[in-house]
Write an enzyme that holds these catalytic residues in place. Sequence first.
Site, mmCIF file in Angstrom:
data_model
loop_
_atom_site.group_PDB
_atom_site.id
_atom_site.type_symbol
_atom_site.label_atom_id
_atom_site.label_comp_id
_atom_site.label_asym_id
_atom_site.label_seq_id
_atom_site.Cartn_x
_atom_site.Cartn_y
_atom_site.Cartn_z
ATOM 1 N N SER A 207 42.679 36.045 42.985
ATOM 2 C CA SER A 207 42.700 34.588 42.937
ATOM 3 C C SER A 207 43.449 34.049 44.148
ATOM 4 O O SER A 207 44.587 34.441 44.420
ATOM 5 C CB SER A 207 43.374 34.106 41.648
ATOM 6 O OG SER A 207 43.272 32.707 41.523
ATOM 7 N N HIS A 209 44.967 31.218 44.979
ATOM 8 C CA HIS A 209 46.180 30.387 44.947
ATOM 9 C C HIS A 209 47.452 31.186 44.685
ATOM 10 O O HIS A 209 48.543 30.614 44.647
ATOM 11 C CB HIS A 209 46.029 29.251 43.926
ATOM 12 C CG HIS A 209 46.106 29.679 42.486
ATOM 13 N ND1 HIS A 209 47.237 29.475 41.727
ATOM 14 C CD2 HIS A 209 45.195 30.258 41.686
ATOM 15 C CE1 HIS A 209 47.015 29.927 40.503
ATOM 16 N NE2 HIS A 209 45.786 30.400 40.450
ATOM 17 N N THR A 245 26.252 26.936 44.278
ATOM 18 C CA THR A 245 26.504 26.657 45.687
ATOM 19 C C THR A 245 27.869 27.178 46.099
ATOM 20 O O THR A 245 28.866 26.952 45.410
ATOM 21 C CB THR A 245 26.422 25.145 45.952
ATOM 22 O OG1 THR A 245 25.139 24.672 45.531
ATOM 23 C CG2 THR A 245 26.623 24.846 47.432
ATOM 24 N N CYS A 333 49.796 30.649 32.095
ATOM 25 C CA CYS A 333 48.666 30.469 31.180
ATOM 26 C C CYS A 333 49.101 30.465 29.716
ATOM 27 O O CYS A 333 48.312 30.159 28.837
ATOM 28 C CB CYS A 333 47.625 31.565 31.408
ATOM 29 S SG CYS A 333 46.929 31.538 33.064
#
Length: 403
Positions: A207, A209, A245, A333
């Site tokens: 990931s 970030h 996309t 999370c």
Amino acid sequence: MQTGNMQTKNIIYLDNAATTRVRQEAVLAMEPYFSQYYGNPSSSYEFGMISDNVMEKGRKILSGIIHCNPDEIYYTSGGTESDNWAITGTAFANYEKGNHIITSKIEHPAVKNACEYLKSFGFDISYIDVDNKGTIRLDQLEQAIRKETTLISVMTANNEIGTIQPIEEIGKIARKHQILFHTDAVQAFCHIPIDVRKAGIDMLSVSSHKFGGPKGVGFLYIKKGTEILPFMNGGHQENNMRAGTGNVPGVAGMTEAAGYASENLGNLMRYEIMLRNYMIRRIFQEIPLCRLNGHDSKRLPGNINISFEYVDGGALLGLLDLRGICVSTGSACSAKTSTPSEVLKAIGLSDEMAHSSIRISLSALNTREEIDYVIQSLKEDVQELRQKSAKFQEKMEIRRKMH
């Protein structure tokens, strides 16, 4: 820049395991692809090919960092999608071979809940124990393997306690039994060296970030030849495996951040380890009744997870927040749940000790002066909270009588 009444310049940010500040170089790398070179990377004309070149350049750089081929890099929206794709995609693709998956008791919710989801389709999940340092029990892992086992998923490094797992040994076990091996490397990528070939990894989740890139983008490494279903159906993007996309600005920012981190990995690791060890040493010298959670040395460079006995971790977090210090009580999370951390319970902590823990995650942007201020703040805030604790006062009274 303000959020409510808070000015970011006054913040001491020590929650880099939750997210990192986007590097300015990554921001600059992204900017042209919002309004100047905004073509669809799937277009066949030159304007769109500019965007496609960004995507392909990214694959080359990212694949070089983990030692795989560029066409084994598949862009995703981040770690959660990558974990879900790896687990559910291989589970369903290999269902005829078997319905058994092995993982650990300290995995991120993205892995754990993906496995729980599969139970409703008849899959059997084995959760392997870890020792009191958070290291997976390799003997138990191998004993859990059956002829129906199709996947082993164990994270490279834990997001709460920072323990780095013996990934190469797990890879050897997986190869020995011809089982696919997935690792959630969200906390580890661009923080410690990773070689997917050497470690025998078939799939690896990342990931952006977590290492100075933007949110909402990541990738899944899938070793060529791995039997896995497409994650989303639609267009032909990502070699017909992940429709949608392409996120060109996100990929540009992620690539820039990853390139910087990988090129400077040795220096970044040394600096963060120096700060980490300095902070741990001073905390244990100056604040009594503490416990370091996780492995003493085999831990992520910037990770510190400490329990302060007779202190509520949430209350301590609140006091530190009033000082402009950002830490956490565990995984971002799971931050809004009141139940004790499953990771801390898995390494043997009581509910009370688990609730007394905070996670500090450093970065190379932090300074010694910041750390000194945080340590002094911890000393004062821990003392304040313990003064309000009846159990702590009772313990001190017993000590006084004994002496």
